[in-house]
Design a protein around this motif. Structure first.
Motif, PDB file in Angstrom:
ATOM      1  N   GLU A   1       0.828  -1.203   0.000  1.00 42.88           N
ATOM      2  CA  GLU A   1       0.000   0.000   0.000  1.00 42.88           C
ATOM      3  C   GLU A   1       0.864   1.256   0.000  1.00 42.88           C
ATOM      4  N   VAL A   2       1.942   1.225   0.784  1.00 43.55           N
ATOM      5  CA  VAL A   2       2.850   2.377   0.837  1.00 43.55           C
ATOM      6  C   VAL A   2       3.496   2.603  -0.534  1.00 43.55           C
TER       7      VAL A   2
ATOM      8  N   ALA B   1       2.316   1.709  -3.475  1.00 41.93           N
ATOM      9  CA  ALA B   1       1.292   2.185  -4.409  1.00 41.93           C
ATOM     10  C   ALA B   1       1.015   3.668  -4.183  1.00 41.93           C
ATOM     11  N   THR B   2       0.924   4.073  -2.931  1.00 42.99           N
ATOM     12  CA  THR B   2       0.688   5.479  -2.620  1.00 42.99           C
ATOM     13  C   THR B   2       1.865   6.330  -3.069  1.00 42.99           C
ATOM     14  N   SER B   3       3.074   5.858  -2.829  1.00 35.32           N
ATOM     15  CA  SER B   3       4.273   6.592  -3.234  1.00 35.32           C
ATOM     16  C   SER B   3       4.370   6.709  -4.747  1.00 35.32           C
ATOM     17  N   GLU B   4       4.053   5.641  -5.451  1.00 36.16           N
ATOM     18  CA  GLU B   4       4.106   5.678  -6.911  1.00 36.16           C
ATOM     19  C   GLU B   4       3.087   6.665  -7.462  1.00 36.16           C
ATOM     20  N   ALA B   5       1.895   6.708  -6.869  1.00 35.77           N
ATOM     21  CA  ALA B   5       0.874   7.661  -7.317  1.00 35.77           C
ATOM     22  C   ALA B   5       1.345   9.092  -7.065  1.00 35.77           C
ATOM     23  N   ALA B   6       1.934   9.330  -5.901  1.00 37.11           N
ATOM     24  CA  ALA B   6       2.448  10.666  -5.586  1.00 37.11           C
ATOM     25  C   ALA B   6       3.578  11.045  -6.540  1.00 37.11           C
TER      26      ALA B   6
ATOM     27  N   ARG C   1       2.098  12.050  -9.901  1.00 42.27           N
ATOM     28  CA  ARG C   1       1.522  13.411  -9.831  1.00 42.27           C
ATOM     29  C   ARG C   1       2.622  14.460  -9.831  1.00 42.27           C
TER      30      ARG C   1
END
Length: 91
Positions: free
Chosen positions: A38-39, A41-46, A49
């Motif tokens: 989850e971390v 995935a969140t980091s990749e999305a950030a 962006r």
């Protein structure tokens, strides 16, 4: 009851304890891996962006630079003198 059966029972009990300990450790590690996924995935999305915003800002910077160059070409005598200063790192 003979000693042989008691030794076998002790070995089986030890094996069972090891199995349960290994099972518990594997479940704990599985939970940690899920959190890390989850971390990531969140980091990749950030990151995606931030890279998109960086591309926008660089494009805007380049367009503004082109406009400045065009103005400088039209009015070379009015072009401000650029002072070159050394930039010091805050690090």
């Amino acid at each position: 009851m003979s000693t042989r059966y008691m030794d076998g029972d002790a070995a089986a009990e030890m094996l069972e304890r090891r199995w349960f300990a290994t099972y518990k450790n594997a479940e704990t590690l599985r939970s940690e891996c899920e959190v890390l996924q989850e971390v990531v995935a969140t980091s990749e999305a950030a990151l995606r962006r931030a890279l998109a915003r960086l591309a926008e800002l660089e494009s805007l910077r380049d367009a503004l630079g082109d406009e400045l160059s065009h103005i400088d070409e039209q009015y070379p005598q009015c072009a401000p003198q650029v002072l070159h200063r050394s930039v010091m790192s805050a690090a």
